[in-house]
Design an enzyme around this catalytic site. Sequence first.
Site, PDB file in Angstrom:
ATOM      1  N   GLY A   1       0.805  -1.228   0.000  1.00 48.27           N
ATOM      2  CA  GLY A   1       0.000   0.000   0.000  1.00 48.27           C
ATOM      3  C   GLY A   1       0.833   1.270   0.000  1.00 48.27           C
ATOM      4  O   GLY A   1       2.025   1.259  -0.330  1.00 48.27           O
TER       5      GLY A   1
ATOM      6  N   GLY B   1       0.618  23.185   4.205  1.00 51.55           N
ATOM      7  CA  GLY B   1       0.155  22.272   5.256  1.00 51.55           C
ATOM      8  C   GLY B   1       1.277  21.946   6.223  1.00 51.55           C
ATOM      9  O   GLY B   1       2.250  21.294   5.853  1.00 51.55           O
TER      10      GLY B   1
ATOM     11  N   ILE C   1       3.207  15.189   7.101  1.00 52.91           N
ATOM     12  CA  ILE C   1       3.896  15.029   5.812  1.00 52.91           C
ATOM     13  C   ILE C   1       4.712  16.268   5.486  1.00 52.91           C
ATOM     14  O   ILE C   1       5.885  16.186   5.102  1.00 52.91           O
ATOM     15  CB  ILE C   1       2.871  14.736   4.691  1.00 52.91           C
ATOM     16  CG1 ILE C   1       2.265  13.352   4.903  1.00 52.91           C
ATOM     17  CG2 ILE C   1       3.530  14.850   3.310  1.00 52.91           C
ATOM     18  CD1 ILE C   1       1.237  12.937   3.862  1.00 52.91           C
TER      19      ILE C   1
ATOM     20  N   HIS D   1      20.666   3.284  32.483  1.00 61.71           N
ATOM     21  CA  HIS D   1      21.415   4.543  32.420  1.00 61.71           C
ATOM     22  C   HIS D   1      22.688   4.329  31.603  1.00 61.71           C
ATOM     23  O   HIS D   1      23.364   3.308  31.795  1.00 61.71           O
ATOM     24  CB  HIS D   1      21.794   4.991  33.836  1.00 61.71           C
ATOM     25  CG  HIS D   1      22.650   6.214  33.855  1.00 61.71           C
ATOM     26  ND1 HIS D   1      22.140   7.469  33.581  1.00 61.71           N
ATOM     27  CD2 HIS D   1      23.978   6.370  34.068  1.00 61.71           C
ATOM     28  CE1 HIS D   1      23.134   8.355  33.659  1.00 61.71           C
ATOM     29  NE2 HIS D   1      24.254   7.709  33.946  1.00 61.71           N
TER      30      HIS D   1
HETATM   31  P1  NAI Z   1      -2.217  16.466   8.432  1.00 60.07           P
HETATM   32  O1  NAI Z   1      -3.662  16.395   8.724  1.00 60.07           O
HETATM   33  O2  NAI Z   1      -1.232  15.913   9.378  1.00 60.07           O
HETATM   34  O3  NAI Z   1      -1.799  17.987   8.211  1.00 60.07           O
HETATM   35  C1  NAI Z   1      -2.395  18.794   7.238  1.00 60.07           C
HETATM   36  C2  NAI Z   1      -2.165  20.245   7.623  1.00 60.07           C
HETATM   37  O4  NAI Z   1      -2.588  21.060   6.550  1.00 60.07           O
HETATM   38  C3  NAI Z   1      -2.951  20.671   8.840  1.00 60.07           C
HETATM   39  O5  NAI Z   1      -2.078  21.309   9.730  1.00 60.07           O
HETATM   40  C4  NAI Z   1      -4.012  21.602   8.271  1.00 60.07           C
HETATM   41  O6  NAI Z   1      -4.383  22.604   9.198  1.00 60.07           O
HETATM   42  C5  NAI Z   1      -3.282  22.182   7.086  1.00 60.07           C
HETATM   43  N1  NAI Z   1      -4.143  22.689   6.014  1.00 60.07           N
HETATM   44  C6  NAI Z   1      -5.316  22.192   5.577  1.00 60.07           C
HETATM   45  N2  NAI Z   1      -5.772  22.926   4.539  1.00 60.07           N
HETATM   46  C7  NAI Z   1      -4.867  23.915   4.313  1.00 60.07           C
HETATM   47  C8  NAI Z   1      -4.770  24.974   3.373  1.00 60.07           C
HETATM   48  N3  NAI Z   1      -5.678  25.151   2.437  1.00 60.07           N
HETATM   49  N4  NAI Z   1      -3.695  25.778   3.448  1.00 60.07           N
HETATM   50  C9  NAI Z   1      -2.735  25.592   4.399  1.00 60.07           C
HETATM   51  N5  NAI Z   1      -2.785  24.607   5.310  1.00 60.07           N
HETATM   52  C10 NAI Z   1      -3.829  23.758   5.261  1.00 60.07           C
HETATM   53  O7  NAI Z   1      -2.058  15.817   6.973  1.00 60.07           O
HETATM   54  P2  NAI Z   1      -0.791  15.363   6.137  1.00 60.07           P
HETATM   55  O8  NAI Z   1       0.461  15.958   6.695  1.00 60.07           O
HETATM   56  O9  NAI Z   1      -1.132  15.609   4.733  1.00 60.07           O
HETATM   57  O10 NAI Z   1      -0.752  13.815   6.415  1.00 60.07           O
HETATM   58  C11 NAI Z   1      -1.852  13.022   5.991  1.00 60.07           C
HETATM   59  C12 NAI Z   1      -2.050  11.846   6.886  1.00 60.07           C
HETATM   60  O11 NAI Z   1      -0.987  10.953   6.796  1.00 60.07           O
HETATM   61  C13 NAI Z   1      -2.209  12.229   8.330  1.00 60.07           C
HETATM   62  O12 NAI Z   1      -3.344  11.597   8.847  1.00 60.07           O
HETATM   63  C14 NAI Z   1      -0.981  11.713   8.993  1.00 60.07           C
HETATM   64  O13 NAI Z   1      -1.255  11.251  10.291  1.00 60.07           O
HETATM   65  C15 NAI Z   1      -0.531  10.596   8.076  1.00 60.07           C
HETATM   66  N6  NAI Z   1       0.920  10.532   8.100  1.00 60.07           N
HETATM   67  C16 NAI Z   1       1.531  10.058   9.212  1.00 60.07           C
HETATM   68  C17 NAI Z   1       2.897  10.042   9.307  1.00 60.07           C
HETATM   69  C18 NAI Z   1       3.516   9.546  10.559  1.00 60.07           C
HETATM   70  O14 NAI Z   1       2.845   8.924  11.354  1.00 60.07           O
HETATM   71  N7  NAI Z   1       4.788   9.833  10.806  1.00 60.07           N
HETATM   72  C19 NAI Z   1       3.743  10.511   8.213  1.00 60.07           C
HETATM   73  C20 NAI Z   1       3.000  11.044   7.120  1.00 60.07           C
HETATM   74  C21 NAI Z   1       1.642  11.025   7.080  1.00 60.07           C
END
Ligand code: NAI
Length: 473
Positions: A44, A183, A187, A452
């Site tokens: 995936g 955003g 990511i 430690h």
């Molecule tokens: P996210 O939901 O973490 O962040 C998106 C951000 O974009 C938010 O802060 C939001 O307020 C902002 N945003 C929304 N619309 C906007 C706009 N028009 N202009 C400016 N800012 C805006 O989503 P992201 O980073 O795309 O990740 C997607 C998913 O993938 C999430 O659910 C995340 O948990 C998952 N993911 C998890 C990772 C990890 O666990 N390390 C790594 C990458 C992704």
Amino acid sequence: MASQNYDYDVLVIGAGPGGYVAAIRAAQLGLRTACAEARETLGGTCLNVGCIPSKALLHGSELFEAAAHGTLARFGVKTAEVELDLPALQGEKAAAVRELTDGIAFLFRKNKVDWLKGQAVFRDAHTVAVADRTVTARNVVIATGSSVMPLPGVDVDNARGMIVDSTGALALDRVPEHMVVIGGGVIGLELGSVWRRLGAKVTVVEFLDALLPGMDGEVRKEAARLFRKQGMELRLSTKVTRAVTRGRKVTLTLEPAAGGDSETLEADCVLVAIGRRPNTEGLGLDAIGLALNPRGQIETDHQFRTKVDGVRAIGDVIPGPMLAHKAEDEGIAVAENIAGQIGIVNHGVIPSVVYTSPEIAGVGLTEEQALEKAGGEKGAIRVGRFPMLANSRAKTNREPDGFVKVIADAGTDRVLGVWMIASVAGTMIAQAAQAMEFGATSEDIAYTCHAHPTHSEAVKEAAMAVLGKPIHM
Ligand code: NAI
């Protein structure tokens, strides 16, 4: 359970971390299992264009930065002029992805899971067409994951490499001069960090007034301070309304989130990372009468049953955080439920990690959520904090940034949440999750012997700070 009337006991749609784990567990439990997957390789988004390739680039770029920016020299490792070999880094990434996706194919063969190659479409609740075949199954599990949320006015074109989503940002063949990330979520910060370390100027445009929505407030504030210190420019409370590409430049139109005068910003690469949405289109859900909730998700009960008999769903298509490990645990639970066992996922204890440097991690309630749950009564919770600066191992490694905070119920001392920023927070958070799963109090953590010198001692010290005093402060 096994029925000769169906081709399979279980058909899983989608071979991401949710789907492939569900399929393997179902097969381990003696169920005749197939998994439909249209992608050329299994695993995936996570294995092919998500968690795994991004970690390869994060690791490589961290090594590059350590060599190029003096960290190695500080510890006595002298290098000649440091050069970036981006194709080599991309090659290492591709090798890791290949080894891991091949590993899933091996596990499918080993466990006798049939991989049906192609897009799956429901004909009825027990009949699914996959490419030119139609198969029947007593149980169908939808594990189709999610895809990038598009931003109107900013059209992604990964092939051109100028306006990209996460998939495109993992495959750039040059280091951008100026990357604008739309955003400030997981990511944006992870991939923004990769390209900043490799030499790009990075500007993050975030709609809200803080990065990383959903995380603890103090962590979000400190994260912003640290990313700024590393040289990222953060434009909070700002939205992007338009992108115009001319030649090798993209001109973005920015506006205050609350409305007001617009301005423009030029970039040679724009990463759109404003969230993800569930993949439900083209599945033929109409044919089985399965409706979506207003957020486009499939609702399920605790056993992951949808409203349609025989059809279950797990992972990013159902409510909850869109995280690989949440999907994996649901994959195990759904298979066990189908086999008549009791499969349970404790959704209150799902850790989340941002793999930047330092790493950012948390599990359970944020301080804000804990307070809200207590009706706003401040005395109902206790918070213990400990800075990484005072942790001997972090100090020795010259990794002074960050802290650990433990949030506990003031009455019972039960741990409600643990949040941290630390170089290895992603590893440290496991002990907090395990403690919470066992219903630990802060005292339980404080009186657990920690080796430690380790970064993890900061968790013990933060727990000590809940009821009494940490030693090293
Ligand atoms: P996210 O939901 O973490 O962040 C998106 C951000 O974009 C938010 O802060 C939001 O307020 C902002 N945003 C929304 N619309 C906007 C706009 N028009 N202009 C400016 N800012 C805006 O989503 P992201 O980073 O795309 O990740 C997607 C998913 O993938 C999430 O659910 C995340 O948990 C998952 N993911 C998890 C990772 C990890 O666990 N390390 C790594 C990458 C992704």
